[in-house]
Write a protein that holds these residues in place. Structure first.
Motif, mmCIF file in Angstrom:
data_model
loop_
_atom_site.group_PDB
_atom_site.id
_atom_site.type_symbol
_atom_site.label_atom_id
_atom_site.label_comp_id
_atom_site.label_asym_id
_atom_site.label_seq_id
_atom_site.Cartn_x
_atom_site.Cartn_y
_atom_site.Cartn_z
ATOM 1 N N VAL A 1 0.839 -1.198 0.000
ATOM 2 C CA VAL A 1 0.000 0.000 0.000
ATOM 3 C C VAL A 1 0.875 1.250 0.000
ATOM 4 O O VAL A 1 0.543 2.252 -0.653
ATOM 5 N N GLN A 2 1.997 1.219 0.710
ATOM 6 C CA GLN A 2 2.918 2.359 0.670
ATOM 7 C C GLN A 2 3.405 2.601 -0.763
ATOM 8 O O GLN A 2 3.479 3.750 -1.223
ATOM 9 N N ASP A 3 3.729 1.523 -1.475
ATOM 10 C CA ASP A 3 4.162 1.638 -2.871
ATOM 11 C C ASP A 3 3.028 2.187 -3.738
ATOM 12 O O ASP A 3 3.266 2.998 -4.640
ATOM 13 N N TYR A 4 1.792 1.770 -3.450
ATOM 14 C CA TYR A 4 0.626 2.247 -4.203
ATOM 15 C C TYR A 4 0.460 3.758 -4.043
ATOM 16 O O TYR A 4 0.240 4.481 -5.026
ATOM 17 N N VAL A 5 0.586 4.239 -2.817
ATOM 18 C CA VAL A 5 0.462 5.683 -2.565
ATOM 19 C C VAL A 5 1.566 6.438 -3.302
ATOM 20 O O VAL A 5 1.324 7.501 -3.907
ATOM 21 N N ALA A 6 2.778 5.906 -3.288
ATOM 22 C CA ALA A 6 3.890 6.566 -3.988
ATOM 23 C C ALA A 6 3.630 6.638 -5.487
ATOM 24 O O ALA A 6 3.929 7.655 -6.145
ATOM 25 N N ARG A 7 3.050 5.582 -6.055
ATOM 26 C CA ARG A 7 2.756 5.588 -7.499
ATOM 27 C C ARG A 7 1.611 6.547 -7.828
ATOM 28 O O ARG A 7 1.614 7.202 -8.879
ATOM 29 N N LEU A 8 0.642 6.653 -6.940
ATOM 30 C CA LEU A 8 -0.409 7.658 -7.124
ATOM 31 C C LEU A 8 0.175 9.062 -7.117
ATOM 32 O O LEU A 8 -0.224 9.926 -7.920
ATOM 33 N N TRP A 9 1.106 9.298 -6.223
ATOM 34 C CA TRP A 9 1.758 10.611 -6.130
ATOM 35 C C TRP A 9 2.495 10.924 -7.434
ATOM 36 O O TRP A 9 2.350 12.021 -7.991
ATOM 37 N N ASP A 10 3.260 9.978 -7.928
ATOM 38 C CA ASP A 10 3.971 10.197 -9.185
ATOM 39 C C ASP A 10 2.989 10.499 -10.322
ATOM 40 O O ASP A 10 3.232 11.385 -11.154
ATOM 41 N N ALA A 11 1.877 9.779 -10.348
ATOM 42 C CA ALA A 11 0.924 9.919 -11.455
ATOM 43 C C ALA A 11 0.200 11.256 -11.420
ATOM 44 O O ALA A 11 -0.109 11.838 -12.473
ATOM 45 N N ILE A 12 -0.089 11.768 -10.221
ATOM 46 C CA ILE A 12 -0.819 13.034 -10.143
ATOM 47 C C ILE A 12 0.092 14.218 -10.470
ATOM 48 O O ILE A 12 -0.347 15.241 -10.992
ATOM 49 N N VAL A 13 1.397 14.064 -10.210
ATOM 50 C CA VAL A 13 2.350 15.138 -10.508
ATOM 51 C C VAL A 13 2.822 15.073 -11.960
ATOM 52 O O VAL A 13 2.989 16.104 -12.628
ATOM 53 N N HIS A 14 3.023 13.857 -12.482
ATOM 54 C CA HIS A 14 3.498 13.665 -13.854
ATOM 55 C C HIS A 14 2.528 12.733 -14.585
ATOM 56 O O HIS A 14 2.869 11.582 -14.897
ATOM 57 N N VAL B 1 -9.610 18.931 -12.620
ATOM 58 C CA VAL B 1 -8.850 18.251 -11.570
ATOM 59 C C VAL B 1 -9.584 17.010 -11.071
ATOM 60 O O VAL B 1 -8.957 16.001 -10.728
ATOM 61 N N ARG B 2 -10.909 17.071 -11.055
ATOM 62 C CA ARG B 2 -11.646 15.878 -10.628
ATOM 63 C C ARG B 2 -11.547 14.769 -11.684
ATOM 64 O O ARG B 2 -11.414 13.589 -11.338
ATOM 65 N N ASP B 3 -11.605 15.161 -12.945
ATOM 66 C CA ASP B 3 -11.400 14.165 -14.002
ATOM 67 C C ASP B 3 -9.984 13.594 -13.942
ATOM 68 O O ASP B 3 -9.778 12.389 -14.157
ATOM 69 N N LEU B 4 -9.008 14.451 -13.643
ATOM 70 C CA LEU B 4 -7.628 13.990 -13.538
ATOM 71 C C LEU B 4 -7.475 12.985 -12.396
ATOM 72 O O LEU B 4 -6.852 11.925 -12.564
ATOM 73 N N CYS B 5 -8.042 13.304 -11.239
ATOM 74 C CA CYS B 5 -7.951 12.389 -10.093
ATOM 75 C C CYS B 5 -8.608 11.048 -10.422
ATOM 76 O O CYS B 5 -8.063 9.979 -10.109
ATOM 77 N N ALA B 6 -9.771 11.101 -11.070
ATOM 78 C CA ALA B 6 -10.450 9.861 -11.445
ATOM 79 C C ALA B 6 -9.612 9.051 -12.426
ATOM 80 O O ALA B 6 -9.524 7.814 -12.327
ATOM 81 N N ALA B 7 -8.972 9.747 -13.379
ATOM 82 C CA ALA B 7 -8.142 9.050 -14.361
ATOM 83 C C ALA B 7 -6.902 8.441 -13.714
ATOM 84 O O ALA B 7 -6.471 7.334 -14.078
ATOM 85 N N VAL B 8 -6.316 9.136 -12.749
ATOM 86 C CA VAL B 8 -5.165 8.593 -12.027
ATOM 87 C C VAL B 8 -5.561 7.321 -11.277
ATOM 88 O O VAL B 8 -4.852 6.311 -11.314
ATOM 89 N N LEU B 9 -6.692 7.368 -10.582
ATOM 90 C CA LEU B 9 -7.152 6.188 -9.837
ATOM 91 C C LEU B 9 -7.445 5.025 -10.772
ATOM 92 O O LEU B 9 -7.250 3.860 -10.409
ATOM 93 N N ALA B 10 -7.934 5.335 -11.973
ATOM 94 C CA ALA B 10 -8.239 4.276 -12.932
ATOM 95 C C ALA B 10 -6.979 3.725 -13.589
ATOM 96 O O ALA B 10 -6.967 2.544 -14.008
ATOM 97 N N THR B 11 -5.928 4.527 -13.679
ATOM 98 C CA THR B 11 -4.709 4.116 -14.381
ATOM 99 C C THR B 11 -3.736 3.364 -13.488
ATOM 100 O O THR B 11 -3.128 2.372 -13.902
ATOM 101 N N VAL B 12 -3.583 3.824 -12.259
ATOM 102 C CA VAL B 12 -2.610 3.227 -11.343
ATOM 103 C C VAL B 12 -3.233 1.975 -10.718
ATOM 104 O O VAL B 12 -4.253 2.051 -10.024
ATOM 105 N N SER B 13 -2.616 0.858 -10.929
ATOM 106 C CA SER B 13 -3.177 -0.405 -10.432
ATOM 107 C C SER B 13 -2.990 -0.520 -8.926
ATOM 108 O O SER B 13 -1.944 -0.186 -8.382
ATOM 109 N N ALA B 14 -4.043 -1.006 -8.270
ATOM 110 C CA ALA B 14 -4.013 -1.183 -6.819
ATOM 111 C C ALA B 14 -3.527 -2.588 -6.482
ATOM 112 O O ALA B 14 -3.757 -3.531 -7.239
ATOM 113 N N PRO B 15 -2.829 -2.742 -5.341
ATOM 114 C CA PRO B 15 -2.355 -4.065 -4.950
ATOM 115 C C PRO B 15 -3.513 -4.979 -4.527
ATOM 116 O O PRO B 15 -4.561 -4.523 -4.150
#
Length: 340
Positions: free
Chosen positions: A237-250, A326-340
């Motif tokens: 889960v820590q790795d998942y949060v880090a990947r979400l962070w990377d995706a929202i910034v880049h 920004v809400r569409d971006l957040c939704a797209a990030v959650l849909a793109t980054v795979s959860a463990p």
């Protein structure tokens, strides 16, 4: 350890009772009630956004009644100055001018909820003082320092009228744990109650339905620290949060795409380490409220938009449409980054 578990369980029952008490007087706002509860136990300040008359003030007054402690509200205006937060002047009956503490300072020792209505109508100088109050829970005036040990700030941002307003810069928005939307209920039965039931037409009488504080606001700091310590987070889960962070910034590098948006230039800043730490704090409270001692991806996903969207700084080309983007971006990030 067993004693700690019992204490946290009792506290969870009290949090549930808090939500139930507020839900009796604020109908059709279950999501907003849950998010405010999370903010209370995460000890973070909150931006509220919603149309006029949807119940933001009633919501906060209900929480104030259920928590105990003092409640204070102030209206942002274009002519407000920082001193208006600290003192007020008047002509005494003897004809002489007097200066007295503002209601904010007078209630400092016991103030649990401070509601700054229409914060974007106030000037940047006022924002600066408010941000110090939020960050340090103290202000200096009258040759002394006033401490606010139990304070949480809730600020409403007028999103409709743009004349004579001063939008909060990204650095100021980043100080808020969440931006919580408060919308008119969509449930037909809730709408009928609000329109036709006379009980909802008198807010003061409605709030009298919360007879006594459900929680003691003076113990929330210690309770919040215990919640944070009690919720464990796996390496996955820590790795998942880090990947979400990377995706929202880049977002472009993470493969996130939005129609008609240049993803390489969209996000100019934001999503700071403080913001991601706020995300985790809120997610831990959500896990605890759900009765778990382990953070799971759904806890992070549930509070991701409210903790991350308002702290993103977009390219000026897209700022006028930021609310939807920004809400569409957040939704797209959650849909793109795979959860463990």
């Amino acid at each position: 350890m067993a004693s700690n578990a019992v204490t946290l369980n009792d506290l969870r029952l009290a949090a549930n009772a808090l939500e139930a008490a507020v839900g009796q007087v604020v109908v059709g706002q279950a999501r907003a009630i849950r998010l405010v509860t999370i903010s209370i136990f995460a000890r973070g300040h909150v931006l509220l956004v919603g149309d006029v008359g949807v119940g933001k003030t009633t919501l906060l007054r209900a929480f104030g009644r259920a928590l105990g402690g003092a409640y204070e509200r102030m209206e942002g205006t274009v002519d407000m100055m920082p001193g208006d937060l600290l003192y007020h002047t008047f002509i005494h009956e003897d004809g002489r001018p007097r200066v007295e503490l503002s209601a904010l300072l007078a209630k400092a020792d016991d103030l649990s909820i401070f509601f700054f209505n229409e914060i974007n109508r106030a000037r940047p100088q006022v924002h600066a003082l408010l941000l110090r109050l939020m960050a340090e829970r103290s202000v200096t005036a009258f040759n002394r320092t006033f401490q606010f040990p139990f304070l949480q700030v809730y600020a409403d941002r007028n999103r409709v009228e743009k004349e004579e307003t001063f939008e909060l810069p990204a650095a100021a928005r980043d100080r808020f744990l969440m931006e919580i939307p408060v919308e008119a209920p969509t449930d037909l039965e809730a709408r009928r109650h609000l329109i036709f039931d006379p009980r909802f037409h008198d807010v003061d009488r409605l709030l009298d339905g919360i007879a006594a504080p459900v929680l003691d606001h003076r113990g929330l700091e210690a309770a919040a620290a215990r919640v944070q310590q009690a919720i464990h987070t796996s390496a996955a889960v820590q790795d998942y949060v880090a990947r979400l962070w990377d995706a929202i910034v880049h977002p472009a590098a993470a493969g996130v795409a939005l129609s008609g948006i240049d993803m390489d230039r969209l996000v100019q800043g934001g999503a700071s380490p403080r913001g991601v730490a706020f995300l985790v704090r809120a997610a831990r409270v959500r896990a605890w409220l759900e009765g778990r001692d382990m953070l799971v991806p759904e806890d992070v996903r549930d509070v991701f938009v409210e903790t991350m969207a308002h702290r993103l700084f977009l390219d000026p080309v897209y700022e006028l449409r930021r609310e939807s983007i920004v809400r569409d971006l957040c939704a797209a990030v959650l849909a793109t980054v795979s959860a463990p």
